[in-house]
Design an enzyme around this catalytic site. Structure first.
Site, mmCIF file in Angstrom:
data_model
loop_
_atom_site.group_PDB
_atom_site.id
_atom_site.type_symbol
_atom_site.label_atom_id
_atom_site.label_comp_id
_atom_site.label_asym_id
_atom_site.label_seq_id
_atom_site.Cartn_x
_atom_site.Cartn_y
_atom_site.Cartn_z
ATOM 1 N N ASP A 12 0.855 -1.179 0.000
ATOM 2 C CA ASP A 12 0.000 0.000 0.000
ATOM 3 C C ASP A 12 0.897 1.237 0.000
ATOM 4 O O ASP A 12 1.599 1.508 0.989
ATOM 5 C CB ASP A 12 -0.900 -0.028 1.245
ATOM 6 N N HIS A 13 0.866 1.979 -1.101
ATOM 7 C CA HIS A 13 1.802 3.106 -1.267
ATOM 8 C C HIS A 13 1.490 4.261 -0.313
ATOM 9 O O HIS A 13 2.304 5.174 -0.157
ATOM 10 C CB HIS A 13 1.762 3.595 -2.718
ATOM 11 N N ARG A 14 0.334 4.253 0.335
ATOM 12 C CA ARG A 14 0.029 5.296 1.316
ATOM 13 C C ARG A 14 0.879 5.135 2.569
ATOM 14 O O ARG A 14 1.129 6.113 3.290
ATOM 15 C CB ARG A 14 -1.451 5.257 1.701
#
Length: 590
Positions: free
Chosen positions: A562-564
């Site tokens: 998850d790039h967040r």
């Protein structure tokens, strides 16, 4: 007598409502406490009958398994006190009795006889009340919000034993057999195959087994008389308590109802636009809903004050939120479409019946597991997911596995390379805890997990199931291999329990010998990472010291994240770290 919290299916839950008061006389299986977790609302029944002498928890408390909820004075304790008082009365000086008139002595003897008869009939009455008692039972925590009844294994009139499988429930995680909560005769089945059911929903009525041998020791007339007197006394007590509770609740209920009415009136005049989390929290003050429902309202951005509760005292359930959202969507769909709007879902399929355009078609139903998996998979459309690829040279590790697998096989243990992957990944997660975390609902914090609960994807005939190995960081290769084998067998035999499917902090999906050089696994929300493992293959690798190519066994790794929460540089470092550990597992010992 202490009444303690049973196994809740979760580490802890919040006390949402206390259903009894000090002084209440309750029966066994009467509901005493309403608990709510982020999974479900559960009504906790009393494990014994008696009078409530103390309530050890308050609304809002967090309770866990084994914690004392209430204290009871059982009928046996009350009887002992009564017998003790009778004994004291009988030890009065004999001179007093000699001075009493003859008729008083006869009256005393008659009274003693009545007491003896009543005490004798008491066990028989209790046994008689237990025989043939019909009890409605609720579903345990299924580990998901709802699941589908796949099969009903018993019929009305069947005699069942405790823990006998009576229902087969299928969710997006697994097929689970629900056991009979007690032995007895099936009086009524409250669900049907194909129904969607939720945690705590009533599903069966069973007439419990009992013994009437005690009632044979006394005459039926005495038992009937004793039951009649007890019934009248209980009815009188219940009426008195009911009147007192009504008097107490009347002054306090009116302001709450007035406040709630005012809140609902103001809410209806408000805009129907999606609210921010702060606005939603402001409207939750006077709303009767549990923490799981409130959390869901925040996620959906629903104005909870506009939702009508369907449970007791207008308590709002998750089903009420879903019905509210569905109603809003239907209203918006009926309204004229705006040219500036963006569709939140795919448009409907075109008419596929025109064979000149589409050719011949055939309709096939999805499996139940596929159907219930779709909502969970839809979460991935909201995740900014990226995949990092790498290769690990496992030539030396495979040699070590070859040396150990013979002894393991003699013990009945399947020792595959997956055990090394699980151990290495668990160690890497302890060194890079951000990959072993969850993003908070408001997207402002990261919740780091201190234990590694590894989800292992297992392919079955019905689809992919992900059982969980708990606390992998504390286990050796042998124990990990044992648990991988046990969970895989349970998954294929549909014997996994809800606890074995919950709590994963990271997931590994291994394609083993299925083929392929790499793939992009989907992050299983709320986790932030998943490691994909493809089939190892021999590849030429340059040996700088020997200045030549040599064959090495290379294992492809695919890390989706998850790039967040995870940035690309950290993902590359983490994947390379796992590859290094797999190349030389001795590093874990350091």
């Amino acid at each position: 007598m202490d009444i303690k919290a049973p196994d809740l299916g979760v580490d802890s839950a919040e006390v949402s409502e206390i259903m009894v008061e000090v002084g209440d006389v309750i029966a066994k299986d009467d509901n005493i406490i309403l608990l709510e977790s982020d999974k479900a609302s559960v009504e906790v029944p009393s494990s014994a009958a008696g009078k409530v002498t103390k309530i050890s928890v308050a609304v809002g408390d967090q309770v866990s398994e084994g914690m004392v909820l209430i204290e009871l004075e059982s009928e046996a304790d009350a009887k002992d006190d009564s017998q003790s008082a009778d004994t004291e009365n009988k030890t009065e000086p004999a001179a007093d009795k000699r001075n009493e008139p003859q008729d008083n002595q006869q009256a005393e003897k008659q009274s003693d006889t009545n007491v003896a008869e009543e005490n004798t009939s008491q066990p028989a009455k209790q046994a008689s009340e237990h025989v043939g008692k019909a009890t409605t039972h609720a579903l345990p925590d299924l580990g998901v919000d709802e699941a589908q009844v796949s099969e009903i294994m018993v019929s009305v009139g069947d005699i069942v034993t405790a823990d006998q499988s009576i229902l087969l429930i299928e969710s997006d995680k697994a097929s689970v057999e629900v056991p009979a909560p007690e032995a007895g005769k099936v009086e009524k089945i409250l669900v049907q195959a194909g129904d969607m059911v939720a945690n705590g929903q009533d599903f069966i009525v069973i007439i419990g087994e009992g013994s009437d041998s005690a009632s044979n020791n006394v005459s039926e007339s005495k038992a009937d008389t004793s039951e009649s007197q007890a019934s009248k006394s209980a009815e009188s007590t219940n009426k008195t308590e009911s009147a007192e509770q009504s008097d107490k609740s009347q002054p306090t209920d009116e302001p709450k109802q007035a406040a709630k009415s005012t809140t609902n009136t103001n809410a209806k005049n408000a805009t129907n636009a999606k609210l921010t989390e702060a606005q939603v929290n402001e409207k939750m003050v006077d709303i009767y809903a549990g923490p799981a429902v409130r959390k869901l309202a925040r996620q959906l951005g629903v104005d909870i004050s506009q939702v009508t509760g369907s449970a007791l005292n207008e308590r709002i359930l998750k089903e009420d939120l879903f019905a509210h959202v569905k109603g809003k969507l239907n209203t918006q769909k009926a309204a004229p479409a705006s040219g500036n709007g963006v569709s939140s879902s795919l448009p409907s399929l075109p008419d596929m019946s025109n064979t000149e355009i589409w050719g011949e078609t055939e309709v096939q139903d999805l499996s139940r597991l596929q159907k219930v998996s779709i909502p969970q998979l839809n979460y991935n459309t909201l995740l900014p997911q990226v995949t990092q690829f790498d290769l690990s040279d496992i030539t030396e590790t495979e040699k070590l596995r070859g040396e150990l697998k013979g002894a393991m096989k003699a013990e009945g243990i399947g020792f595959t390379i997956l055990a090394f992957v699980v151990k290495a990944t668990a160690y890497a997660l302890t060194q890079h805890p951000r990959f072993n975390s969850h993003l908070s609902d408001d997207n402002t914090q990261v919740i780091l997990r201190k234990s590694v609960n590894m989800g292992i994807a297992v392919a079955t005939d019905d689809g992919l199931i992900v059982p969980v190995i708990k606390n992998v960081q504390d286990k050796g290769l042998k124990q990990i291999a044992i648990e991988i084998g046990e969970l895989a067998v349970k998954a294929r035999d549909k014997k996994l329990t809800t606890k074995e499917l919950q709590g994963a902090s990271f997931t590994i999906s291994s394609q083993g010998n299925l083929g392929g050089t790499a793939f992009t696994p989907l992050v299983n929300w709320p986790q932030v990472g998943i490691l994909g493992v493809s089939e190892a293959s021999m590849q030429p690798r340059w040996n700088a010291s020997k200045q030549t190519f040599e064959p090495r066994l290379m294992l492809p790794l695919s890390l989706s994240y998850d790039h967040r929460v995870i940035n690309g540089a950290d993902a590359a470092v983490f994947t390379r770290y796992i590859a290094t550990l797999l190349a030389d597992p001795r590093r874990i010992l350091l």
